[in-house]
Design an enzyme around this catalytic site. Structure first.
Site, PDB file in Angstrom:
ATOM      1  N   GLY A  16      46.126  50.600 -27.117  1.00  0.00           N
ATOM      2  CA  GLY A  16      46.093  50.262 -25.615  1.00  0.00           C
ATOM      3  C   GLY A  16      45.970  48.843 -25.357  1.00  0.00           C
ATOM      4  O   GLY A  16      45.316  48.328 -24.351  1.00  0.00           O
ATOM      5  N   ASN A  18      48.456  47.278 -23.961  1.00  0.00           N
ATOM      6  CA  ASN A  18      49.032  47.183 -22.676  1.00  0.00           C
ATOM      7  C   ASN A  18      47.865  47.604 -21.606  1.00  0.00           C
ATOM      8  O   ASN A  18      48.030  46.990 -20.343  1.00  0.00           O
ATOM      9  CB  ASN A  18      50.231  48.221 -22.383  1.00  0.00           C
ATOM     10  N   HIS A 113      59.001  50.545 -22.464  1.00  0.00           N
ATOM     11  CA  HIS A 113      59.595  51.019 -23.891  1.00  0.00           C
ATOM     12  C   HIS A 113      59.958  49.737 -24.554  1.00  0.00           C
ATOM     13  O   HIS A 113      60.384  48.705 -23.946  1.00  0.00           O
ATOM     14  CB  HIS A 113      60.834  51.626 -23.503  1.00  0.00           C
TER      15      HIS A 113
END
Ligand code: GRF
Length: 192
Positions: A16, A18, A113
């Protein structure tokens, strides 16, 4: 009073970082949004601790305890509707989004991504690119469709590898870029 701050839901399965970067950007007023919900399919994921600390509501579920993907996605969709979520933000969610959520949130699901799509899609983008021997790495933010990392690209950022960079150094640089680009893209998408 009407609340003009858009609600987002973040879907994550792991560390986590991000999720944290997005929460920090909101805290620092770089991103005008509210994280209404963390959706997590892994009860051991560290991202749950991060959400608890920030007092963000979490929906942790075990996909195996549902008869099908339609069933668990319907449960998630209902929760998102109840919370008036406008954008689903995938951040290390290790599951393919099915038709239930795609239909309910058309063009309102985004993903990050760790490679320059359309090269190196899938779960091991960094390793695949490194093993291939590419000299330019990067990050892609894209809309989610029914494929694996195939949706319309929203933004990308690249960097050229220095000589002798290890895969760990490449990975570190990729995460640094991710943590900057994702909040920026979200701000643009939510307030265009
Ligand atoms: C990131 O590298 C992201 O690009 C990929 O999964 C990873 C999640 O990392 N989709 P974290 O859980 O946000 O630290």
């Amino acid at each position: 009073m009407t609340n003009h701050i858009p609600n987002i839901a973040i879907f994550a399965s792991g560390s986590g970082s991000n999720f944290q970067a997005i929460a920090d950007a909101i805290q620092n007023e770089k991103l005008e949004a509210s994280i209404a919900l963390l959706v997590c399919d892994n009860s051991q994921a560290f991202v749950i601790e991060r959400a608890k600390k920030l007092q963000i509501e979490t929906l942790v579920f075990n996909p195996k305890s549902f008869p099908s993907k339609v069933d668990f996605e319907s449960m998630i969709a209902q929760k998102l509707i109840d919370l008036n979520v406008q954008l689903i933000v995938l951040a290390g969610y290790m599951r393919i989004i099915g038709e239930t959520l795609l239909k309910q949130f058309p063009n309102r699901i985004v993903n990050i991504h760790p490679a320059l799509l359309p090269s190196f899609p899938g779960a091991h983008g960094i390793k695949d690119a490194y093993d291939y021997g590419v000299k330019v790495f990067g990050v892609t933010v894209h809309f989610v469709d029914s494929g694996v990392d195939t949706g319309t690209i929203i933004d990308q950022e690249s960097f050229k590898m220095d000589n002798f960079m290890t895969i760990d150094e490449v990975e570190e640089q990729i995460h640094k870029i991710e943590h900057q680009i994702y909040p920026k893209v979200l701000q643009k998408l939510l307030h265009r």
